[in-house]
Structures are given as structure tokens and as C-alpha cells.
Design a protein around this motif. Structure first.
Motif, PDB file in Angstrom:
ATOM      1  N   TRP A   5      40.770  22.334  44.892  1.00  0.00           N
ATOM      2  CA  TRP A   5      42.114  22.771  44.495  1.00  0.00           C
ATOM      3  C   TRP A   5      42.684  21.724  43.549  1.00  0.00           C
ATOM      4  O   TRP A   5      42.742  20.539  43.876  1.00  0.00           O
ATOM      5  CB  TRP A   5      42.980  22.926  45.748  1.00  0.00           C
ATOM      6  CG  TRP A   5      44.443  23.151  45.469  1.00  0.00           C
ATOM      7  CD1 TRP A   5      44.998  23.731  44.377  1.00  0.00           C
ATOM      8  CD2 TRP A   5      45.543  22.787  46.313  1.00  0.00           C
ATOM      9  NE1 TRP A   5      46.363  23.786  44.464  1.00  0.00           N
ATOM     10  CE2 TRP A   5      46.731  23.204  45.659  1.00  0.00           C
ATOM     11  CE3 TRP A   5      45.634  22.168  47.559  1.00  0.00           C
ATOM     12  CZ2 TRP A   5      47.986  23.007  46.220  1.00  0.00           C
ATOM     13  CZ3 TRP A   5      46.899  21.971  48.114  1.00  0.00           C
ATOM     14  CH2 TRP A   5      48.050  22.396  47.445  1.00  0.00           C
ATOM     15  N   GLU A  20      39.919  25.569  41.861  1.00  0.00           N
ATOM     16  CA  GLU A  20      40.804  26.523  42.534  1.00  0.00           C
ATOM     17  C   GLU A  20      42.240  26.237  42.097  1.00  0.00           C
ATOM     18  O   GLU A  20      42.664  25.077  42.050  1.00  0.00           O
ATOM     19  CB  GLU A  20      40.692  26.366  44.051  1.00  0.00           C
ATOM     20  CG  GLU A  20      41.634  27.266  44.851  1.00  0.00           C
ATOM     21  CD  GLU A  20      41.489  27.049  46.348  1.00  0.00           C
ATOM     22  OE1 GLU A  20      40.470  27.512  46.908  1.00  0.00           O
ATOM     23  OE2 GLU A  20      42.377  26.405  46.948  1.00  0.00           O
ATOM     24  N   ARG A  22      46.273  27.400  42.848  1.00  0.00           N
ATOM     25  CA  ARG A  22      47.190  28.094  43.752  1.00  0.00           C
ATOM     26  C   ARG A  22      48.551  28.210  43.067  1.00  0.00           C
ATOM     27  O   ARG A  22      49.132  27.191  42.689  1.00  0.00           O
ATOM     28  CB  ARG A  22      47.332  27.327  45.065  1.00  0.00           C
ATOM     29  CG  ARG A  22      46.003  27.109  45.785  1.00  0.00           C
ATOM     30  CD  ARG A  22      46.166  26.282  47.038  1.00  0.00           C
ATOM     31  NE  ARG A  22      44.870  25.985  47.656  1.00  0.00           N
ATOM     32  CZ  ARG A  22      44.715  25.293  48.783  1.00  0.00           C
ATOM     33  NH1 ARG A  22      45.796  24.816  49.413  1.00  0.00           N
ATOM     34  NH2 ARG A  22      43.504  25.062  49.273  1.00  0.00           N
ATOM     35  N   ASP A  41      51.736  27.219  38.375  1.00  0.00           N
ATOM     36  CA  ASP A  41      51.737  26.590  39.702  1.00  0.00           C
ATOM     37  C   ASP A  41      52.857  25.567  39.854  1.00  0.00           C
ATOM     38  O   ASP A  41      52.859  24.761  40.775  1.00  0.00           O
ATOM     39  CB  ASP A  41      50.382  25.935  40.004  1.00  0.00           C
ATOM     40  CG  ASP A  41      50.116  24.692  39.158  1.00  0.00           C
ATOM     41  OD1 ASP A  41      50.874  24.447  38.200  1.00  0.00           O
ATOM     42  OD2 ASP A  41      49.146  23.972  39.470  1.00  0.00           O
ATOM     43  N   SER A  71      52.305  35.695  44.642  1.00  0.00           N
ATOM     44  CA  SER A  71      51.593  34.437  44.850  1.00  0.00           C
ATOM     45  C   SER A  71      50.108  34.719  45.040  1.00  0.00           C
ATOM     46  O   SER A  71      49.726  35.733  45.642  1.00  0.00           O
ATOM     47  CB  SER A  71      52.161  33.698  46.058  1.00  0.00           C
ATOM     48  OG  SER A  71      52.205  34.541  47.193  1.00  0.00           O
ATOM     49  N   ILE A  73      45.803  32.860  44.970  1.00  0.00           N
ATOM     50  CA  ILE A  73      44.856  31.756  44.878  1.00  0.00           C
ATOM     51  C   ILE A  73      43.652  32.270  44.106  1.00  0.00           C
ATOM     52  O   ILE A  73      43.085  33.316  44.457  1.00  0.00           O
ATOM     53  CB  ILE A  73      44.423  31.255  46.269  1.00  0.00           C
ATOM     54  CG1 ILE A  73      45.637  30.716  47.043  1.00  0.00           C
ATOM     55  CG2 ILE A  73      43.354  30.172  46.151  1.00  0.00           C
ATOM     56  CD1 ILE A  73      45.331  30.356  48.483  1.00  0.00           C
TER      57      ILE A  73
END
Length: 433
Positions: A5, A20, A22, A41, A71, A73
Motif C-alpha cells: 500500500w 496498492e 486506497r 487518496d 471509496s 482499493i
């Protein structure tokens, strides 16, 4: 191995590999069998590209139907793409929706300011508002860094006070248990005067409250100020610090927040000129400027927004106005020994018509003179006894100023109104959300 992430702002450092992200869906579009998802983000924006290489036609169709601000991911491979926001894009492999955002109220169309202010909690997600508040954050950090590096000590001033600092007509009052009335602070200055006698150079940073029934583009009922105070400094030392601080703030934003200034389409050429020394004029000279520009004004009148705009438009840098008449300034300002009818103070007006961003002065350090001023201003001596103590026990000449954060941010960002320079503005007819 699972993808790491990462935040979008760190992608130029990472440059490649599977990552990744988010965040939230900022925008979307499609071209044939390709769907482009613009994801934010909070640190930046990146374009995610979904194709038949990794998804089915049904999945691509579903991506086109994702509401904005949902939202999500996502996982994908980074690659350079100069045409994409930020210079990189993400070849998507997985898209997981965390929460759908149905009927998001702020769409890609014009909305009224009232509509947007009612939804300020959502409006701050937009590119422009996000850029403004990032610049505000940089301004605050620049102030702290500048003062800390010069040896100033941060001292927190109380928000609840027993008395007025700037005048009794603009106080928010409340009942304070069995002790009577208390007030929301108009300024931390008086407490910084106490602190500078203990630490030499101090500042406070926090909210201030003025119950002014004003609806101008420069007024809020709750705003933020930084207020330095320095023992043994005179009014000219004070002005020198002010111009150094303001120049530092502006140059720091130009260096660190280029992307945000570009989002705001801010012409940075005027900001590049903000370097010391700043021009200095007396109050009397300011009156003459106004008269030459057709204003009906006389010595002893105070300046409002229109007058400040006319004066500041004569200069391409911030301009100091000093030596105001004592009768239009607060009780604590030191009179000029050569002309006691004027005080050793200054206002600093930002250029481009933005008006006052700083007010400062040398403070009265003589006990008897301060006692006389309290009587002249009809202020209750009993609540100022602690303030008089500062003149009884080791008094010294001292100076300080207050810089308004929202007005400074509005000027640097080129905003029309200070309400966009604070996350959740409080105005005479607005206390929601």
C-alpha cells in the motif's frame, strides 16, 4: 507477495512495480473497451487503466457505473505516462469497492457558494479546496519553522478570558460557573506579554473570536492568528521581523506548493517580489494617498477594506503603515515620545488589494501610563491587575504583532473571500456544518 500500500504522493519515488492504492473515485471515463478511473487518496491523483487484459467485459461495464466519491482499493502496475495526472498511471489488476457513494451532491457543474458552504464537509474534497488547505498547512508549518529556528518559544494562550483585549463591542460572552461572565479570546497578546518576560521571545498560535456583524470578504467570526511577542524589542525591530516572516512564508509556498498554486491558476509573479525590505509609509502619508485617489477622509479616520485596497494597490510588495492616531488604536500601544497623539504601531497591508494581514506595535511599559490608559478607555482595572503586574515587576520595552492566517492564505492563493482559506468557516450567518 501482496502489493504494498502506497500513497500517491510517493509514486515518483517508487516509479515502478505492483502497488496498492486506497482512496476515492474522483472521476471516470471510457474509450472503447478501456475504462479510466481517476483515483485520489488525499495526497494526490492517479489514473487507473482497466482493460480486457485483466477484466471481463461485465467488470468493465460495472466500473463505468461506479459513482464518483465511492471509496475503493485498487492494485496495479505503475508505469510512466506523461499525459496522465502526476506523470504516472496504474495498469489495474484488481478493483475492490469499499463503499458506494450514491447521489453524491457535488457534481461536475456550477454550484452556488451557499450550496457549497452547506456541504463544506464534502467541498473540501475538490481539487481547488484541497489545494487551498494544503497551502494553508504549508503556511502554518512555515511560520512555526521560522519562529522556532529563531529561538521563539511556543506558549499556548487561554481561549477563555476574563476581559477584552481589542474592545468590548466585539466579544462573545458566556456564563462561567459562579464567577460571572467570561469571553472567547480576541487575541492571546496580553498573555504573550507575560510570557515574553519569562522567556524573552515567544509566540502563541490559535483561534481568535470577534463578534463583529460584518459580512465583508475579509471577515470571519472565528479565525486563526500567530502572535509573537519580544522583550527589549522596539517597534522598528518588530517591523523587521514581520517582513522577514512574511517573505519566508511566501517563498516557502512558492518552493513547496507549486502544484497547488498551479491548480489554483495563481499568477506567482507578484508573489516572487515579496522579499525584504518592504516599503514604509506613515498614517499621514496614507491619508494623502487616499485623498489623491478621491476618498473623502480626514486625519483621525480609520481605514476599512476599500481604503486598504487603494493604498496597497500603490505598491507591488506588502506595505507598512505606521504611526496611527492613538485614539483609534487599542489602549496598550506605546505613544511616540515625540508626538504622544500617535502610537508606535504598524499595520502591514498585502499587495494586490488584499489589505491588512498584520497588526503590531510597541507596548506601553510604564505602569502609570498604562493605568491612565485603562481609565481613558473605561476598562475595569480589577481584571487587568495581573497585566499591570508586568509593569510593576521588571518592566521592559517590548513589542509584538498578530498575523491573520486566513487573510494571508487568501492573498497567497489569490482568493476572493477568506471563507475558503479555513476548513470550516464561521461567519455572521453561518455556523453549519
Amino acid at each position: 507477495m501482496a502489493a504494498s500500500w502506497v500513497y500517491i504522493e510517493d509514486i515518483p519515488r517508487i516509479q515502478e512495480g505492483e502497488v496498492e492504492i486506497r482512496g476515492w473515485l474522483f472521476n471516470k471515463r471510457s474509450s472503447g473497451k478501456i475504462v479510466f478511473l481517476i483515483i485520489r487518496d488525499g495526497t494526490g491523483y492517479i489514473q487507473g487503466v482497466a482493460t480486457l487484459d485483466n477484466f471481463t467485459e461485465e467488470e468493465l461495464d460495472s466500473f463505468e457505473k461506479i459513482p464518483i466519491e465511492s471509496s475503493l482499493i485498487v492494485v496495479g502496475d505503475l508505469r510512466r505516462e506523461p499525459r496522465a495526472p502526476g506523470g504516472y498511471e496504474l495498469l489495474l489488476k484488481r478493483v475492490n469497492i469499499v463503499s458506494y457513494s450514491e447521489d453524491y451532491p457535488i457534481q461536475k457543474k456550477d454550484h452556488s457558494v451557499d450550496f457549497l458552504l452547506e456541504r463544506r464537509h464534502l467541498w473540501i474534497r475538490s481539487r481547488k479546496q484541497n489545494a487551498i488547505l494544503r497551502i494553508r498547512s504549508e503556511v502554518v508549518k512555515a511560520i512555526r519553522d521560522f519562529l522556532d529556528e529563531k529561538g521563539f518559544v511556543l506558549i499556548d494562550a487561554p481561549i477563555l478570558t476574563p476581559s477584552s483585549c481589542e474592545g468590548t463591542t466585539t466579544l462573545f460572552s458566556l456564563d462561567y460557573f459562579d464567577l460571572g461572565k467570561a469571553y472567547l479570546s480576541q487575541s492571546g497578546q496580553l498573555y504573550m506579554e507575560a510570557a515574553c518576560m519569562a522567556f524573552g521571545k515567544v509566540y502563541c498560535f490559535g483561534p481568535a473570536f470577534r463578534a463583529e456583524k460584518s459580512k465583508t470578504r475579509r471577515h470571519l467570526t472565528e479565525f486563526w492568528m500567530v502572535e509573537p511577542e519580544m522583550a527589549f524589542w522596539d517597534w522598528q525591530d518588530n517591523m523587521k521581523l514581520q517582513e522577514e516572516l512574511v517573505s519566508y512564508i511566501v517563498q516557502r509556498v512558492l518552493e513547496k506548493r507549486k502544484r497547488e498554486l498551479e491548480i489554483l491558476e495563481r499568477d506567482t509573479k507578484p508573489l516572487e517580489k515579496v522579499v525584504p525590505p518592504f516599503p514604509r509609509i506613515t498614517y499621514r502619508e496614507a491619508i494623502e494617498i487616499l485623498k489623491r485617489n478621491g476618498q473623502d477622509i480626514e486625519y483621525g479616520d480609520d481605514f476599512g477594506g476599500d481604503e486598504e485596497t487603494i493604498i496597497s494597490n500603490q505598491f507591488d510588495k506588502p506595505v507598512f503603515i505606521h504611526h496611527y492616531p492613538a485614539k483609534i488604536k487599542p489602549f496598550y500601544m506605546q505613544p511616540d515620545p515625540e508626538n504622544p497623539n500617535e502610537v508606535l504601531n504598524n499595520d502591514l497591508l498585502a499587495p494586490e488589494g488584499y489589505g491588512e494581514i498584520i497588526g503590531g506595535s510597541q507596548r506601553i511599559h510604564d505602569l502609570k501610563l498604562l493605568e491612565k490608559k485603562l481609565e481613558e478607555y473605561n476598562l475595569p482595572r480589577e481584571v487587568f491587575e495581573w497585566y499591570l503586574d508586568l509593569r510593576r515587576y521588571g518592566s521592559v520595552p517590548h513589542s509584538g504583532f498578530g498575523l491573520g492566517i486566513e487573510r494571508t492564505v487568501a492573498w497567497i492563493c489569490g482568493l476572493k473571500h477568506v471563507r475558503e482559506a479555513i476548513p470550516f468557516p464561521r461567519m455572521i450567518y453561518r455556523i453549519y456544518p
